[in-house]
Design an enzyme around this catalytic site. Sequence first.
Site, short mmCIF file in Angstrom:
data_model
loop_
_atom_site.label_atom_id
_atom_site.label_comp_id
_atom_site.label_asym_id
_atom_site.label_seq_id
_atom_site.Cartn_x
_atom_site.Cartn_y
_atom_site.Cartn_z
N ASP A 106 0.49 -1.18 0.13
CA ASP A 106 -0.37 0.03 0.46
C ASP A 106 0.98 1.07 0.43
O ASP A 106 0.30 2.60 0.03
CB ASP A 106 -0.72 0.10 0.94
CG ASP A 106 0.04 -0.40 2.20
OD1 ASP A 106 -0.79 -1.06 3.65
OD2 ASP A 106 0.25 0.26 2.52
N HIS A 121 6.39 -7.80 -1.00
CA HIS A 121 5.96 -8.15 -1.88
C HIS A 121 5.21 -7.34 -2.74
O HIS A 121 4.02 -7.23 -3.94
CB HIS A 121 4.48 -8.78 -1.94
CG HIS A 121 4.88 -9.92 -0.75
ND1 HIS A 121 3.79 -10.77 0.78
CD2 HIS A 121 5.32 -10.98 -0.97
CE1 HIS A 121 4.48 -11.06 0.73
NE2 HIS A 121 5.36 -11.66 0.18
N CYS A 129 3.88 -1.60 -18.22
CA CYS A 129 3.04 -2.66 -19.67
C CYS A 129 3.76 -4.25 -19.74
O CYS A 129 5.42 -4.02 -20.14
CB CYS A 129 3.70 -1.79 -20.68
SG CYS A 129 2.79 -2.65 -22.29
N CYS A 152 0.87 1.08 -26.27
CA CYS A 152 0.98 0.02 -27.27
C CYS A 152 0.25 -1.24 -27.18
O CYS A 152 0.46 -2.00 -28.27
CB CYS A 152 2.62 -0.28 -26.75
SG CYS A 152 2.62 -2.04 -25.66
N ASN A 213 1.74 -7.84 18.35
CA ASN A 213 0.53 -8.33 17.31
C ASN A 213 -1.32 -8.82 17.28
O ASN A 213 -0.58 -8.52 18.93
CB ASN A 213 0.48 -10.08 16.49
CG ASN A 213 0.08 -10.20 15.16
OD1 ASN A 213 0.16 -9.04 14.39
ND2 ASN A 213 -0.86 -11.10 15.35
#
Length: 240
Positions: A106, A121, A129, A152, A213
């Site tokens: 993000d 990631h 492209c 293209c 966590n």
Amino acid sequence: MEKELEQLKRWISESSNIVFFGGAGVSTESGIPDFRSVDGLYNMQYDYPPETIISHSFYQRNPEEFYRFYKNKMLFPDAKPNAAHLALSRLERQGKLKAVITQNIDGLHQAAGSREVMELHGSVHRNYCTRCRQAYDLEAIMKPDGVPRCICGGIIKPDVVLYEEGLDQATLQKSVRYISQAEVLIVGGTSLTVYPAAGLVDYYRGTKLVLINRDVTAIDSRANLVISGKIGEILGQIVD
Ligand code: APR
């Protein structure tokens, strides 16, 4: 919890070699759902399992369906950095934090001002492209209905690691180096279930492995300090 927060505050104040390793749980307080919590992306109902949709073979076979899911469920252009992102950026500016290693795509760590960010990631902000390699921003993916195409004619693909695709080796190696040399490793907002990212924690050689966590993870028993709760609240509270 008070004792644990004091301990983390002390380790942070004494160190100038902290590395942070995080996942989707770092961005939930910015309004971006994670993947495996009860309200996470993977627990919502779809025609196919989300892990199937965000895979290389599904992208090749069903680009229309892939892009419908990707645009509706994986892009949050209005999301803002939360207290966790901002606290980590302050720690880097104070010369205490060497790098953020994230599984998130993000871009919120950079939006918060962090400079040394390893995006294991990839990022929704980098698109290219598949025919001529022309680079495109997020706008080029969001704007058109259906499959985004280059001038293209080639399909524009996000620079995001899909299932069945490999991670960038240079980013992985740099992450291993940071973690293996870290004095304090803070792991936060990740279920540590997806490899090779989750395996990076094994390269840590210090005695100050901190886990922040909401839910239990596979490394709770190995961590030197475990703080359960919301990482934005926790880091926002203890980082000056
Ligand atoms: N504060 C602390 N922890 C949180 C918070 C929060 N505000 N919100 C969620 N969490 C925790 C959850 O308890 C969970 O353990 O963050 C963890 C998120 O785990 P996952 O949803 O599995 O996300 P992540 O670990 O990043 O997934 C890794 O899986 O599908 C792939 O590519 C995707 O990068 C992702 C990878």
